[in-house]
Design an enzyme around this catalytic site. Structure first.
Site, short mmCIF file in Angstrom:
data_model
loop_
_atom_site.label_atom_id
_atom_site.label_comp_id
_atom_site.label_asym_id
_atom_site.label_seq_id
_atom_site.Cartn_x
_atom_site.Cartn_y
_atom_site.Cartn_z
CB SER A 127 12.25 -3.73 -0.68
OG SER A 127 11.18 -4.03 -1.55
CG ASP A 195 6.66 2.01 -0.73
OD1 ASP A 195 6.52 1.66 -1.91
OD2 ASP A 195 7.52 1.54 0.03
CG HIS A 224 9.83 0.87 -2.63
ND1 HIS A 224 9.27 0.14 -1.60
CD2 HIS A 224 10.78 0.08 -3.18
CE1 HIS A 224 9.86 -1.05 -1.53
NE2 HIS A 224 10.78 -1.10 -2.48
#
Length: 264
Positions: A127, A195, A224
């Protein structure tokens, strides 16, 4: 920007010992003097498949990444997990430039390990950590770069969640879409199909902007933070890609389209 970007936790709930992993605590400093903390986790495989520098996302701390570390350690990788300033046992407060300094210091700490072969170093960014790992890869190219659930820019992902806020008032932080065209290392992009934090479209756009050699794997049905739930499949995708770039000239590494599970 900091209060809306970084969500550090100081308490480390678990250590590698809770997973039966071999490790040691690491204490090192960033160039501006902030004291950083990490773990050096060594696999039982000999020789190791590679050495992974893991740059985690914007929430929690390294104690929340041990499921991933456990999977990768059993797949044959040594790993260095570290906390950015303000996270876990690291001093200071997080900011964009500080996270870049922290990753550079962690890279130096990794290369000083006697077990580490510099030619087998892989950066893995999750991320927000993907943006940090990419910036590090442009400064000090690794053997390979893994971007996991990574966005094109903080402005883009913020606009996705808050479309009524004009983009011009959102800082243009972590601009990975502009940087990735200069990447000089093989790329593996990993993303969950569902996600909701960083949409798959963000991961695809970043992948498409990257130069060859590259490949992308989309995990069906995953959100995610679900990547580790793919278990052995998650480790297999990474292991196959690393084996390919280790045994081949990087210019000849075969690529696969999004969602395709194998080289070919």
């Amino acid at each position: 920007m900091g209060s809306l970007t970084y969500f550090p936790e100081k308490e480390i709930a678990q250590t590698p010992a809770d997973f039966g992993l071999r490790y040691r605590d690491l204490h090192f400093k960033a160039e501006d003097g902030e004291r950083l903390f990490g773990w050096w986790i060594t696999t039982e495989h000999a020789p190791p498949a590679g050495h992974i520098l893991l740059c985690h996302g914007n929430g929690g701390n390294i104690g929340d990444r041990l499921i991933d570390a456990d999977l990768l350690s059993h797949a044959g990788f040594n790993l260095l997990l570290f906390d950015y300033r303000g996270y876990g046992r690291s001093s200071g407060r997080p900011d964009e430039e500080g996270t870049y300094r922290d990753a550079l210091a962690a890279k130096d700490a990794l290369l000083t390990r006697p077990e580490c072969d510099p030619a087998r170093v892989i950066y893995l960014g999750e991320s927000l950590g993907g943006a940090i790992a990419l910036a590090l890869a442009l400064e000090v190219p690794p053997r390979g770069l893994i971007l996991q659930s990574t966005f094109t820019s903080l402005r883009a992902v913020a606009h996705h969640h808050y479309p009524v806020i004009p983009s011009v008032v959102i800082p243009d932080a972590y601009p990975s879409i502009r940087r990735i065209t200069k990447l000089k290392a093989p790329l593996l992009s990993l993303h969950g199909e569902r996600d909701e934090v960083v949409p798959l479209s963000e991961g695809r756009a970043l992948y498409e902007a990257a130069p060859e050699p590259k490949r992308m794997h989309v995990f069906e049905g995953l959100d995610h933070s679900d990547m580790a739930t793919a278990g052995a499949d998650y480790a297999r995708v990474i292991n196959e890609w690393v084996e390919a770039i280790m045994r081949s000239d990087v210019r000849a590494v075969p690529t696969a389209g999004p969602g395709e599970p194998k080289f070919g």
